[in-house]
Design an enzyme around this catalytic site. Sequence first.
Site, PDB file in Angstrom:
ATOM      1  N   ASP A 191       2.127   1.858 -10.239  1.00 19.01           N
ATOM      2  CA  ASP A 191       2.873   0.637  -9.918  1.00 19.01           C
ATOM      3  C   ASP A 191       3.369   0.045 -11.233  1.00 19.01           C
ATOM      4  O   ASP A 191       2.831  -0.956 -11.731  1.00 19.01           O
ATOM      5  CB  ASP A 191       1.968  -0.342  -9.163  1.00 19.01           C
ATOM      6  CG  ASP A 191       1.541   0.227  -7.825  1.00 19.01           C
ATOM      7  OD1 ASP A 191       2.417   0.595  -7.027  1.00 19.01           O
ATOM      8  OD2 ASP A 191       0.323   0.341  -7.586  1.00 19.01           O
TER       9      ASP A 191
ATOM     10  N   LEU B 260      -9.875   3.615  -0.970  1.00 12.44           N
ATOM     11  CA  LEU B 260      -9.984   4.217  -2.301  1.00 12.44           C
ATOM     12  C   LEU B 260      -9.636   5.704  -2.282  1.00 12.44           C
ATOM     13  O   LEU B 260      -9.994   6.428  -1.364  1.00 12.44           O
ATOM     14  CB  LEU B 260     -11.410   4.034  -2.847  1.00 12.44           C
ATOM     15  CG  LEU B 260     -11.899   2.589  -2.998  1.00 12.44           C
ATOM     16  CD1 LEU B 260     -13.297   2.562  -3.599  1.00 12.44           C
ATOM     17  CD2 LEU B 260     -10.944   1.756  -3.846  1.00 12.44           C
TER      18      LEU B 260
ATOM     19  N   GLU C 275      -0.503   3.081 -13.722  1.00 10.05           N
ATOM     20  CA  GLU C 275       0.921   3.173 -14.076  1.00 10.05           C
ATOM     21  C   GLU C 275       1.777   3.509 -12.862  1.00 10.05           C
ATOM     22  O   GLU C 275       2.992   3.387 -12.908  1.00 10.05           O
ATOM     23  CB  GLU C 275       1.126   4.266 -15.129  1.00 10.05           C
ATOM     24  CG  GLU C 275       0.961   3.774 -16.538  1.00 10.05           C
ATOM     25  CD  GLU C 275       1.352   4.806 -17.576  1.00 10.05           C
ATOM     26  OE1 GLU C 275       1.624   5.962 -17.207  1.00 10.05           O
ATOM     27  OE2 GLU C 275       1.366   4.441 -18.751  1.00 10.05           O
TER      28      GLU C 275
ATOM     29  N   HIS D   8      -7.661   5.468  -7.651  1.00 12.14           N
ATOM     30  CA  HIS D   8      -8.589   4.353  -7.903  1.00 12.14           C
ATOM     31  C   HIS D   8      -9.811   4.848  -8.676  1.00 12.14           C
ATOM     32  O   HIS D   8     -10.306   4.169  -9.579  1.00 12.14           O
ATOM     33  CB  HIS D   8      -9.063   3.735  -6.587  1.00 12.14           C
ATOM     34  CG  HIS D   8      -7.977   3.133  -5.757  1.00 12.14           C
ATOM     35  ND1 HIS D   8      -7.723   3.525  -4.477  1.00 12.14           N
ATOM     36  CD2 HIS D   8      -7.084   2.144  -6.043  1.00 12.14           C
ATOM     37  CE1 HIS D   8      -6.720   2.817  -3.980  1.00 12.14           C
ATOM     38  NE2 HIS D   8      -6.314   1.971  -4.907  1.00 12.14           N
TER      39      HIS D   8
ATOM     40  N   ARG E  71      -0.815   4.774   0.758  1.00 13.47           N
ATOM     41  CA  ARG E  71       0.129   4.909   1.876  1.00 13.47           C
ATOM     42  C   ARG E  71       0.411   6.373   2.214  1.00 13.47           C
ATOM     43  O   ARG E  71       1.044   6.651   3.232  1.00 13.47           O
ATOM     44  CB  ARG E  71       1.420   4.151   1.568  1.00 13.47           C
ATOM     45  CG  ARG E  71       1.206   2.626   1.597  1.00 13.47           C
ATOM     46  CD  ARG E  71       2.506   1.847   1.597  1.00 13.47           C
ATOM     47  NE  ARG E  71       2.288   0.440   1.897  1.00 13.47           N
ATOM     48  CZ  ARG E  71       2.133  -0.519   0.984  1.00 13.47           C
ATOM     49  NH1 ARG E  71       2.161  -0.221  -0.306  1.00 13.47           N
ATOM     50  NH2 ARG E  71       1.942  -1.781   1.349  1.00 13.47           N
TER      51      ARG E  71
HETATM   52  O1  PAF Z   1      -2.207  -2.517  -6.833  1.00 10.74           O
HETATM   53  C1  PAF Z   1      -2.828  -3.062  -5.892  1.00 10.74           C
HETATM   54  O2  PAF Z   1      -3.589  -2.419  -5.163  1.00 10.74           O
HETATM   55  C2  PAF Z   1      -2.651  -4.557  -5.651  1.00 10.74           C
HETATM   56  O3  PAF Z   1      -1.333  -4.947  -5.854  1.00 10.74           O
HETATM   57  C3  PAF Z   1      -3.616  -5.424  -6.480  1.00 10.74           C
HETATM   58  C4  PAF Z   1      -3.379  -5.295  -7.972  1.00 10.74           C
HETATM   59  C5  PAF Z   1      -5.054  -5.028  -6.158  1.00 10.74           C
HETATM   60  C6  PAF Z   1      -3.437  -6.903  -6.103  1.00 10.74           C
HETATM   61  O4  PAF Z   1      -3.683  -7.123  -4.758  1.00 10.74           O
END
Ligand code: PAF
Length: 283
Positions: free
Chosen positions: A150, A33, A148, A37, A187
Site C-alpha cells: 500500500d 492475516l 510497501e 502480515h 482481498r
Molecule cells: O493497511 C491496512 O491494513 C490498514 O489500512 C491499516 C493500516 C491497518 C489501518 O486500518
Amino acid sequence: MQIITEPRQMQTIAEKLRLNRQFIGVVMTMGALHEGHLSLIKLARQSAGTVILTIFVNPSQFGANEDLHQYPRPFEQDVALAKAAGVDYLFAPVAGSIYPENYQTTLKCGSLSERIEGERRPGHFNGVATIVTKFFHITKPHIAIFGEKDAQQLAVIRRLVEDLNLDIKIVAAPIIREENGLAVSSRNIYLSSQERNAASILYQGICHAEKCIGEKQKSLPAIATEIERMIGSTPGCRPDYVVFVDEERFEPVEIAEEEKEYRLLLAAWFGAVRLIDNGKIRA
Ligand code: PAF
C-alpha cells in the site's frame, strides 16, 4: 500472547513497557492475516523487544459502496497465526470502543491523500490517518512496520508522522508475492482461480515497465498506456489506473530522468475484485 480489547488497558500496558525500557514495535492490520502480515511481524520481531499486533476493521476508511461488511474476519485463525509468529500483545478492540457514540474527530490529510487512490476512494486516507494516529497513542510504539504493497498509504503515514512530529520510526516492508507474481493481499481470497491467474498481469506490467526503462525509454505516460493495454487485453481484467509518480508527493511524472527513482502504481478490476500493486522503478 495476551489479547487486549480495551484501549485504556492497552495504553496502560504500553506505558509500563516503556517505563521498563522495552522497545515496542507495532504492526497494524485489519486481520485476515496472510504471508504479507507475517513478514511485517517478522520485521518487527527483528528489532523490537515487544511486538504489538493490532487487528481492527476500521469503518472510517471504507466508502459507502465498499466491502466493510463482507471484509473477512477469521479471528480464531488470526489469533493462532499471531501467536505462532511471536506476537506479544494482540490489540483487537470492538468498533464501539474506538469510535464511541458522539465521536467527532477525524484527521484531514493534504493533497498527497487526494490523488490517485485517494481520488477513487474519497476520504479513505483520512480514515487511515485517523486510526493509525489513534493506535499510535494507544500502543505507544518506537517503530511501526507498514507494507510497501500500500505504497500511497505508506507515504501518507510517513507524511503524518513528519507533520505531527511523532517520535516513531516508520519501517517499510517489501511486497510479498505469490509464485505467479500476484502481490499477497487479504482481498485475494475473493478471486476465482481464473481471476487469480489473470491478476498476475499487474506484476507483468511492473516487469514490462522495468524492461522499458532499462531500454532507456523516457516517456512514462507512454509506458503506462502500454501496460494499461496489456491489462485491458487480458480476459476478465479492466484497468483502473497505471501511473508513474514521484516517491514523496505521488504526483504523476512525464519524463524519466537518469538515476532517478519512481513508483509505478497500478489498480485494476478482476471481475468484482479491485486490486492494487506497485513497483519502484529506477531510471
Ligand atoms: O493497511 C491496512 O491494513 C490498514 O489500512 C491499516 C493500516 C491497518 C489501518 O486500518
